[in-house]
Design a protein around this motif. Structure first.
Motif, short mmCIF file in Angstrom:
data_model
loop_
_atom_site.label_atom_id
_atom_site.label_comp_id
_atom_site.label_asym_id
_atom_site.label_seq_id
_atom_site.Cartn_x
_atom_site.Cartn_y
_atom_site.Cartn_z
N ILE A 68 0.82 -1.21 0.00
CA ILE A 68 0.00 0.00 0.00
C ILE A 68 0.85 1.26 0.00
O ILE A 68 0.47 2.28 -0.58
N VAL A 69 2.03 1.22 0.64
CA VAL A 69 2.83 2.44 0.75
C VAL A 69 3.40 2.88 -0.59
O VAL A 69 3.79 4.03 -0.75
N ASP A 70 3.47 1.98 -1.54
CA ASP A 70 3.99 2.33 -2.86
C ASP A 70 2.88 2.43 -3.90
O ASP A 70 3.15 2.52 -5.10
N SER A 71 1.64 2.44 -3.45
CA SER A 71 0.52 2.49 -4.38
C SER A 71 0.22 3.93 -4.79
O SER A 71 0.58 4.89 -4.10
N LYS A 72 -0.48 4.09 -5.88
CA LYS A 72 -0.83 5.43 -6.36
C LYS A 72 -1.84 6.10 -5.43
O LYS A 72 -1.90 7.33 -5.38
N GLU A 73 -2.60 5.31 -4.67
CA GLU A 73 -3.57 5.90 -3.74
C GLU A 73 -2.87 6.61 -2.59
O GLU A 73 -3.38 7.60 -2.07
N VAL A 74 -1.72 6.10 -2.18
CA VAL A 74 -1.01 6.67 -1.03
C VAL A 74 -0.10 7.83 -1.44
O VAL A 74 0.25 8.67 -0.61
N ALA A 75 0.26 7.91 -2.70
CA ALA A 75 1.18 8.95 -3.16
C ALA A 75 0.74 10.36 -2.75
O ALA A 75 1.56 11.14 -2.25
N ALA A 112 -6.07 8.74 8.19
CA ALA A 112 -5.68 8.83 6.79
C ALA A 112 -5.70 7.45 6.14
O ALA A 112 -6.16 7.29 5.00
N LEU A 113 -5.21 6.44 6.86
CA LEU A 113 -5.26 5.08 6.33
C LEU A 113 -6.71 4.61 6.20
O LEU A 113 -7.08 3.97 5.21
N ALA A 114 -7.53 4.92 7.21
CA ALA A 114 -8.93 4.51 7.15
C ALA A 114 -9.65 5.15 5.97
O ALA A 114 -10.49 4.51 5.33
N ASP A 115 -9.32 6.41 5.68
CA ASP A 115 -9.93 7.09 4.53
C ASP A 115 -9.60 6.38 3.22
O ASP A 115 -10.36 6.44 2.25
N LEU A 116 -8.43 5.71 3.20
CA LEU A 116 -8.03 4.94 2.03
C LEU A 116 -8.52 3.49 2.11
O LEU A 116 -8.14 2.66 1.28
N GLN A 117 -9.35 3.21 3.13
CA GLN A 117 -9.87 1.86 3.36
C GLN A 117 -8.75 0.85 3.63
O GLN A 117 -8.82 -0.32 3.23
#
Length: 447
Positions: A68-75, A112-117
């Motif tokens: 998840i840390v390298d995903s486009k959602e987390v960028a 912030a993580l919860a907002d990204l599910q």
């Protein structure tokens, strides 16, 4: 010089891990939201890059998810890392280079993580006893917590210790008593689990792992088994070039499995903004009333009530708004809450050297209110001051303490709960421990 400094830092891991067997069962991990990142200089661009890398480390540790840390959602979240920063401090490393120590807001990161599910792996984590046998082609041995020298044993033990700290995985190696036990090497390599469980009975732990590492030509391979009260998982890696690479691959696999098993669903994170306060010496009904009255008057407190009580201590569950650090600042204003220090067993990410004023500078986003200002000033997002303690920080005055993760006993009742059950690991935030020194407590102590 740099290699010597790096080696001394690594040696600290193994020495400090020797403290962990003192705890019983599950442990609370403090320092999950801290990061330490080398910086080329103190320029704004270097700071922004360090904020991003620091938050990346924290997100991987807290989510337990490497992908998840390298995903486009987390960028986009990484690009806004400064908005989640609570405090930072420049420090000079032993080799003369600069490092940036950062503390991110635990509530902000979790939300912030919860907002990204993305689920959140909380502060209560299982303690893992690891039986690790290494076959170098020349010799065979079992890694122990005292393998901290400059030899091959020490290098392997440090590699696993560092990998465990990076992922926030509480891990303990056996004592040096087993170092020359050739039968134990055979039991590990044969995965004779009944014998190993019997050996493990002398150690506090929730989970047990068995790892067989062997050299194959110029590379290494490892077979591992991770066993809990209600599960057993196995895995294998091949072709790793070094002890560090083997340790990272194995510990990453364990952490992924455990985070998936014990993390809190994103939808529950907003409902879990509560923390337990263990309070010693509530001696009278008047003391209890004073504690409740004080907590309920604090601006961040939504609700507070007892969940467990004994002769020596009472556990209060407090639902709060804002950051945990702000709640701690409000509690600090009432001097009748005396922090209980000295129970944390440190497992540092890196040693913090003694510094002169010229070697370090600090800034804190938000500062503790004092008796002469309105409590709401604690939430001032632009205030700058000397770095104040945040979640998991060492007590004031302990400036030589290691910076990084600290492990301490979880506050759950080990006698009434099944060690290792999912319920033991629901807490998102570290338990806060205080001693009540109100008038009633003082009078009772005098009697």
């Amino acid at each position: 010089m740099k290699s010597v400094a790096k080696l001394s830092i690594r040696m600290a891991f193994s020495c400090l891990l020797a403290l962990i067997p003192l705890v019983a069962g599950a442990v609370t991990v403090d320092g999950l939201y801290r990061a330490q990142v080398p910086v080329a200089n103190t320029s704004a661009s270097a700071q922004q890059a360090a904020y991003r890398e620091g938050l990346r480390q924290v997100l991987m540790r807290v989510s337990g998810n490497r992908e998840i840390v390298d995903s486009k959602e987390v960028a986009p979240l990484l690009d806004e890392a400064e908005s989640l920063l609570q405090s930072y401090q420049f420090q000079r490393s032993p080799d003369g280079s600069d490092e940036l120590l950062m503390t991110f807001g635990s509530v902000g990161v979790n939300r912030a993580l919860a907002d990204l599910q993305v689920p959140v792996w909380g502060a209560n984590r299982p303690l893992t006893l690891s039986w690790i046998a290494v076959d170098s082609g020349r010799d065979r041995w079992v890694l122990t917590r005292d393998d901290d020298g400059l030899n091959e044993r020490g290098r392997w033990a440090r590699a696993f210790s560092e990998a465990a700290v990076k992922r926030g995985l509480p891990m303990v190696l056996p004592s040096s008593d087993v170092r020359n036990n050739r039968d134990l090497v055979s039991e590990i390599r044969g995965q004779f689990m009944d014998s190993l469980r019997a050996e493990a009975s002398g150690y506090s732990h929730n989970l047990m792992t068995v790892v067989n590492i062997s050299r194959r030509g110029s590379s290494w391979e490892a077979r591992w088994l991770l066993e809990g009260p209600a599960f057993s998982e196995t895995g294998e890696i091949r072709g790793e070039p070094s002890s560090e690479a083997v340790a990272v691959a194995v510990v990453d696999a364990w952490s992924d499995l455990l985070a998936d098993r014990y993390s809190v669903d994103a939808g529950q994170v907003s409902e879990s903004q509560r923390v337990d306060l263990v309070i010693d010496d509530i001696a009278t009904v008047e003391d209890y009333g004073a504690v409740m009255s004080s907590l309920q008057r604090m601006t961040p407190v939504v609700s507070a009530g007892p969940v467990q009580a004994s002769v020596d201590e009472t556990t209060m569950r407090v639902a709060f708004s804002g950051e945990l650090s702000v709640l701690k600042e409000y509690i600090a204003l009432d001097k009748r809450f005396e922090p209980v220090a000295g129970e944390v067993e440190a497992v540092g990410v890196a040693s913090q050297p003694s510094q002169s004023a010229a070697d370090t500078s600090a800034s804190t986003v938000g500062q503790a209110p004092d008796a002469g200002q309105q409590p709401e000033a604690a939430e001032n997002p632009t205030a700058s001051t000397e770095a104040a303690p945040q979640e998991g920080d060492q007590p004031a005055g302990d400036q030589g303490a290691d910076v990084g993760l600290n492990y301490r006993p979880a506050a759950s009742d080990a006698e009434s709960a099944d060690a290792g059950s999912d319920q033991d690991f629901e807490s998102l935030y570290p338990v806060l421990h205080y001693r009540w020194v109100g008038d009633g407590a003082a009078q009772a102590a005098a009697e």
